[in-house]
Design a protein around this motif. Structure first.
Motif, PDB file in Angstrom:
ATOM      1  N   SER A 132      55.028  64.933 115.405  1.00 50.74           N
ATOM      2  CA  SER A 132      56.450  64.593 115.392  1.00 50.74           C
ATOM      3  C   SER A 132      56.716  63.346 114.534  1.00 50.74           C
ATOM      4  N   VAL A 133      55.860  62.338 114.683  1.00 47.10           N
ATOM      5  CA  VAL A 133      56.031  61.105 113.905  1.00 47.10           C
ATOM      6  C   VAL A 133      55.821  61.380 112.415  1.00 47.10           C
ATOM      7  N   MET A 134      54.791  62.176 112.099  1.00 48.27           N
ATOM      8  CA  MET A 134      54.521  62.485 110.692  1.00 48.27           C
ATOM      9  C   MET A 134      55.670  63.266 110.073  1.00 48.27           C
ATOM     10  N   GLU A 135      56.265  64.131 110.874  1.00 47.78           N
ATOM     11  CA  GLU A 135      57.397  64.915 110.367  1.00 47.78           C
ATOM     12  C   GLU A 135      58.553  63.982 109.985  1.00 47.78           C
TER      13      GLU A 135
ATOM     14  N   SER B 181      58.950  63.833 121.306  1.00 46.20           N
ATOM     15  CA  SER B 181      57.775  64.573 121.785  1.00 46.20           C
ATOM     16  C   SER B 181      57.289  64.009 123.117  1.00 46.20           C
ATOM     17  N   GLN B 182      57.426  62.692 123.303  1.00 49.63           N
ATOM     18  CA  GLN B 182      57.062  62.091 124.594  1.00 49.63           C
ATOM     19  C   GLN B 182      57.944  62.656 125.714  1.00 49.63           C
ATOM     20  N   LEU B 183      59.244  62.783 125.422  1.00 49.23           N
ATOM     21  CA  LEU B 183      60.178  63.302 126.430  1.00 49.23           C
ATOM     22  C   LEU B 183      59.804  64.730 126.830  1.00 49.23           C
ATOM     23  N   SER B 184      59.349  65.515 125.865  1.00 49.39           N
ATOM     24  CA  SER B 184      59.016  66.906 126.198  1.00 49.39           C
ATOM     25  C   SER B 184      57.785  66.988 127.117  1.00 49.39           C
TER      26      SER B 184
END
Ligand SMILES: *Cc1c(COP(=O)(O)O)cnc(C)c1O
Length: 367
Positions: free
Chosen positions: A16-19, A236-239
């Motif tokens: 997610s961060v790389m995106e 992504s952490q929330l998911s």
């Protein structure tokens, strides 16, 4: 060394961060901030969310939005992080400190009610260490008296109170996304509300108080914006929040089992009628011969490779208060548990073997 709290960062977090990085959206502009705010609102049953650079920033903005005046009183827990005190003092309002319950560490609701005066403008309800404060009666009185509730839910992301999600309860609720919290963005925080005017104020204060006419300013404000890289991590952490909370509960139950026969230690409460502990941290309080000796036992644990953290020091006793306390409700429970309490390793990556080692070393020290 077993750290007191290491974050768990998954391959999805990295993706997610790389995106976000590869998309070129790295400031607070762009789709990631809005996506994270909408996902938070959705998850925590709120209409509006503003993400900011820390939980402390969220509290600063929350109190700025209330437009308090000198003489206005704000009730807050004595057993609490200083982030809750700074903004009250900064806006010139008067903090009224309420002691904690010696077993749950949360404010006793009857004491909060006792603290209410004609000058009370806001009550800061903070949930401590993974167990929510028993707030039903306080909320109903606050509604009648038109007192604003600020809910600090930094330590209970993923917890519920009597079926309502923590973070959905205050007129304003706040989260922190520091690495030891259940959702992390490295540094970060959020303000949650159902009130559109408040949401507009939050966005105004976090962004230098810009108005529609660029570079014309009428108020003092801050740059408390979150970056898109952080928001991508937050998404992504929330998911993974349910998995995170489940893992924390498991860590808590394993300690309960490993430590249940240990003398000279009081373990945290697992269960209340309105919530089951999610063990944001695993706090223990020394008893008997070890009462008042938290520093000594923490040092011993450090020598044996086990990280700990002290409890909060009472806000009413902070040197920055200069002893000028207008009102304090309680019996110094916060000071008592500060002297005897600390928390032991409970980060999501912690293994059962490490928990067993912590228990063995504690047992050896407390013999
Ligand atoms: C962590 C925490 C904060 C502060 O959050 P930061 O993101 O570290 O500024 C505020 N309130 C509570 C209850 C916290 O646990």
């Amino acid at each position: 060394m077993i750290p007191v709290s290491a974050p768990y960062l998954s391959p999805e977090d990295e993706r997610s961060v790389m995106e976000a990085l590869n998309s070129g959206w790295i400031s607070s502009e762009g789709p990631y901030i809005r996506a994270f705010e909408e996902a938070l609102a959705d998850n925590f049953d709120r209409r509006y969310v503003s993400v900011v650079s820390s939980g402390t920033a969220a509290l600063e903005i929350a109190f700025a939005a209330l437009e308090l005046k000198p003489g206005d009183e704000v009730i807050l827990p004595d057993f609490m992080i200083v982030s809750c005190l700074f903004p009250i003092l900064r806006v010139g309002a008067t903090p009224v400190f309420v002691d904690c319950d010696i077993d749950s560490f949360n404010c006793d609701p009857e004491k909060i009610i006792e603290a209410i005066s004609d000058d009370t403008k806001a009550i800061l309800l903070a949930h401590i260490y993974g167990l929510p404060v028993d707030l039903k009666k306080v909320i109903s009185i606050a509604e009648k008296k038109r007192i604003t509730i600020i809910e600090d839910a930094a330590e209970v992301i993923g917890q519920t109170y009597d079926g309502s999600k923590c973070g959905s309860i205050g007129d304003i609720s706040i989260f922190s996304f520091y690495p030891n919290k259940h959702i992390t963005t490295g540094e970060g925080g959020a303000l949650l509300t159902n009130c559109k005017q408040l949401k507009e104020k939050f966005d105004y204060y976090r962004n230098l108080g810009f108005t529609s006419e660029r570079f014309i300013h009428t108020d003092l404000a801050w740059n408390y914006r979150m970056t898109s890289i952080q928001a991508a991590l937050g998404l992504s952490q929330l998911s993974a929040i349910e998995r995170t909370v489940e893992k924390k509960r498991t860590i808590g139950r394993i300690y309960n089992d490993l430590l249940k026969d240990l003398e000279h230690v009081k373990l945290p409460i697992d269960d209340k009628p309105y919530a089951k502990n999610i063990y944001w941290v695993y706090p223990i309080v020394l008893t008997g011969n070890f009462t008042g000796r938290s520093k000594h036992v923490q040092n011993q644990l450090r020598h044996r490779g086990i990280g700990t953290r002290p409890f909060f020091y009472p806000l009413s006793r902070q040197p920055l208060m200069n002893g000028k306390i207008s009102r304090y409700i309680g019996e110094n429970n916060a000071l008592k548990i500060y002297e005897s309490g600390f928390y032991i390793p409970s980060g999501v990556p912690l293994t059962i073997n490490e928990q067993e080692l912590v228990a063995t070393e504690l047992r050896a020290i407390l013999k």
